[in-house]
Design an enzyme around this catalytic site. Structure first.
Site, mmCIF file in Angstrom:
data_model
loop_
_atom_site.group_PDB
_atom_site.id
_atom_site.type_symbol
_atom_site.label_atom_id
_atom_site.label_comp_id
_atom_site.label_asym_id
_atom_site.label_seq_id
_atom_site.Cartn_x
_atom_site.Cartn_y
_atom_site.Cartn_z
ATOM 1 N N HIS A 1 47.974 -21.856 -20.127
ATOM 2 C CA HIS A 1 48.790 -21.683 -21.466
ATOM 3 C C HIS A 1 48.184 -20.953 -22.603
ATOM 4 C CE1 HIS A 1 46.649 -25.506 -22.018
ATOM 5 N NE2 HIS A 1 47.028 -25.437 -23.259
ATOM 6 N N LEU A 2 48.885 -20.143 -23.421
ATOM 7 C CA LEU A 2 48.384 -19.118 -24.512
ATOM 8 C C LEU A 2 48.990 -19.946 -25.819
ATOM 9 C CD1 LEU A 2 48.899 -15.268 -24.654
ATOM 10 C CD2 LEU A 2 49.688 -16.769 -26.450
ATOM 11 N N HIS A 3 47.984 -19.943 -26.509
ATOM 12 C CA HIS A 3 48.443 -20.661 -28.020
ATOM 13 C C HIS A 3 48.706 -19.415 -28.793
ATOM 14 C CE1 HIS A 3 46.945 -24.859 -27.264
ATOM 15 N NE2 HIS A 3 46.024 -24.108 -26.418
ATOM 16 N N ASP B 1 54.063 -26.493 -30.229
ATOM 17 C CA ASP B 1 53.094 -27.597 -29.865
ATOM 18 C C ASP B 1 53.303 -28.573 -30.425
ATOM 19 O OD1 ASP B 1 50.416 -29.058 -29.814
ATOM 20 O OD2 ASP B 1 49.667 -27.271 -28.916
ATOM 21 N N ILE B 2 53.388 -30.103 -29.835
ATOM 22 C CA ILE B 2 53.628 -31.317 -30.314
ATOM 23 C C ILE B 2 52.452 -31.839 -31.460
ATOM 24 C CG2 ILE B 2 55.178 -32.127 -28.420
ATOM 25 C CD1 ILE B 2 52.742 -33.927 -27.586
ATOM 26 N N ASN C 1 42.229 -21.212 -23.380
ATOM 27 C CA ASN C 1 41.330 -21.969 -23.118
ATOM 28 C C ASN C 1 41.123 -22.101 -21.590
ATOM 29 O OD1 ASN C 1 40.412 -22.981 -25.699
ATOM 30 N ND2 ASN C 1 42.220 -24.328 -25.574
ATOM 31 N N GLY D 1 37.936 -26.991 -24.271
ATOM 32 C CA GLY D 1 39.030 -27.501 -24.939
ATOM 33 C C GLY D 1 40.340 -27.594 -24.108
ATOM 34 N N GLN D 2 40.507 -27.211 -23.082
ATOM 35 C CA GLN D 2 41.725 -27.368 -22.083
ATOM 36 C C GLN D 2 41.904 -28.593 -21.939
ATOM 37 O OE1 GLN D 2 41.850 -24.747 -18.568
ATOM 38 N NE2 GLN D 2 43.993 -25.310 -18.095
#
Length: 111
Positions: free
Chosen positions: A98-100, A28-29, A85, A91-92
């Site tokens: 996508h999975l964090h 993640d950036i 999300n 919060g998406q």
């Protein structure tokens, strides 16, 4: 075209940690933990709520990939969090499922 599709297509760079025919994982950036990896299907699916009987394997596949990455990064025994999300109120921010994968520190529970 969404930002994650551009990464999949090679139009944008990402710090990749995993890739196969159907999935991509990258750092993640804007990380929220020492380890913060995003795992995505290469197929564009906007929301978790778009998962149904025909594509339910995607969630399981992403969980297996998260487990592999956690082991490779040495956070499999200390613990990690996975989060998806669904929709703007959750919060998406990027509308490509996508999975964090978050870890590398003790996590506080927040909602």
């Amino acid at each position: 075209m969404c930002v994650f599709c551009k990464i999949v297509n090679g139009e944008l760079l990402a710090d990749k940690v995993y890739e196969d025919e159907n999935y991509l994982a990258f750092k993640d950036i804007n990380p929220k933990a020492p380890v913060h990896v995003l795992i995505i299907p290469k197929q564009h699916i906007e929301y978790l709520s778009d998962i149904d009987e025909t594509n339910k394997h995607i969630i399981g596949d992403m969980a297996v990939i998260a487990n592999k990455i956690a082991k490779e990064l040495g956070i499999d025994k200390s613990g990690y969090r996975i989060l998806i999300n669904n929709g703007p109120d959750s919060g998406q921010e990027v509308f490509h499922i996508h999975l964090h994968l978050l870890g590398g520190k003790k996590m506080a529970f927040t909602v």
